[in-house]
Design a protein around this motif. Sequence first.
Motif, PDB file in Angstrom:
ATOM      1  N   ALA A  84       0.831  -1.202   0.000  1.00 60.78           N
ATOM      2  CA  ALA A  84       0.000   0.000   0.000  1.00 60.78           C
ATOM      3  C   ALA A  84       0.867   1.254   0.000  1.00 60.78           C
ATOM      4  N   ALA A  85       1.976   1.224   0.744  1.00 61.15           N
ATOM      5  CA  ALA A  85       2.871   2.384   0.760  1.00 61.15           C
ATOM      6  C   ALA A  85       3.456   2.607  -0.632  1.00 61.15           C
ATOM      7  N   VAL A  86       3.898   1.526  -1.250  1.00 61.20           N
ATOM      8  CA  VAL A  86       4.472   1.621  -2.600  1.00 61.20           C
ATOM      9  C   VAL A  86       3.421   2.146  -3.575  1.00 61.20           C
ATOM     10  N   LYS A  87       2.193   1.644  -3.446  1.00 62.11           N
ATOM     11  CA  LYS A  87       1.115   2.078  -4.342  1.00 62.11           C
ATOM     12  C   LYS A  87       0.894   3.581  -4.265  1.00 62.11           C
ATOM     13  N   ASP A 118      12.427  10.384  -5.039  1.00 64.64           N
ATOM     14  CA  ASP A 118      13.326  10.403  -3.874  1.00 64.64           C
ATOM     15  C   ASP A 118      13.125   9.157  -3.016  1.00 64.64           C
ATOM     16  N   ALA A 119      11.853   8.800  -2.785  1.00 66.40           N
ATOM     17  CA  ALA A 119      11.558   7.646  -1.943  1.00 66.40           C
ATOM     18  C   ALA A 119      12.125   6.362  -2.541  1.00 66.40           C
ATOM     19  N   PHE A 120      11.939   6.176  -3.853  1.00 67.89           N
ATOM     20  CA  PHE A 120      12.432   4.957  -4.494  1.00 67.89           C
ATOM     21  C   PHE A 120      13.957   4.969  -4.639  1.00 67.89           C
ATOM     22  N   ALA A 121      14.542   6.139  -4.786  1.00 65.58           N
ATOM     23  CA  ALA A 121      15.995   6.219  -4.957  1.00 65.58           C
ATOM     24  C   ALA A 121      16.729   5.978  -3.645  1.00 65.58           C
ATOM     25  N   ARG A 122      16.215   6.531  -2.554  1.00 65.98           N
ATOM     26  CA  ARG A 122      16.917   6.439  -1.268  1.00 65.98           C
ATOM     27  C   ARG A 122      16.734   5.091  -0.596  1.00 65.98           C
ATOM     28  N   GLY A 123      15.582   4.461  -0.846  1.00 63.75           N
ATOM     29  CA  GLY A 123      15.354   3.145  -0.270  1.00 63.75           C
ATOM     30  C   GLY A 123      15.314   3.133   1.239  1.00 63.75           C
ATOM     31  N   GLN A 124      14.968   4.259   1.846  1.00 63.71           N
ATOM     32  CA  GLN A 124      14.896   4.336   3.308  1.00 63.71           C
ATOM     33  C   GLN A 124      13.466   4.163   3.804  1.00 63.71           C
ATOM     34  N   ILE A 125      12.504   4.416   2.930  1.00 60.88           N
ATOM     35  CA  ILE A 125      11.094   4.338   3.312  1.00 60.88           C
ATOM     36  C   ILE A 125      10.443   3.110   2.685  1.00 60.88           C
TER      37      ILE A 125
END
Length: 211
Positions: free
Chosen positions: A144-147, A166-173
């Motif tokens: 759900a977060a990814v969606k 940013d979210a997909f690049a950093r991989g922290q979330i």
Amino acid sequence: LLEAMNGELPLAGGAVSLGLVGRGGEGGAADPGQARRLFTLAADGGEAEGMRQLGYHHRHGIGVARDLQMAIAWYRKAADADVSAAMVDLGNMAVAGEGMPQDEGAGREWFRKAAEAGNANGMWRLARMLSSSEFTGQPSDNPAAVKWYHKLAEDEDAVNAAAAADAFARGQIVPPDLKTARRYYEKALAAGVIDTAAPLVEVVVRDDPGA
């Protein structure tokens, strides 16, 4: 502003516009008290954004004594009238315990309502809450977060595509996904979000070191 209209009262929608001008002081000194009166006029005329703006005034004590309960009441009226930004306001207050007991679950549900109504701020906040990284330090694989990050990237404001990238690049979330990050950075850059150029180059190098 009202004086400049020679005593003629604006329509509800026009009152909101005038109130925003008056609060910001555009074209003269800011007059938060008069801005509040204009928003009241708009709200009394059924203009939902006027209701939200009254919530803002009461929440922050602008042109009126600060009253969080009154702010919540006006935000709820606006949210009931489908103003998605008011749903985000209520979510923020619930998460912070502002004027109400702190309740992250209630905040998340307000963000969900806003997100489902197409509000990008609601999407971003919901996606962050659905990920567990803020509590565990590990990226969440919650679908759900990814969606919702993907939904955020589809918003018409390209700045939101950059935020998703940013979210997909950093991989922290959420787990890293460099190809997706690259696609969203490219979308943002093509739309004129210049500060995505550097992270785009970094993602390209990471994704294909030989490029």
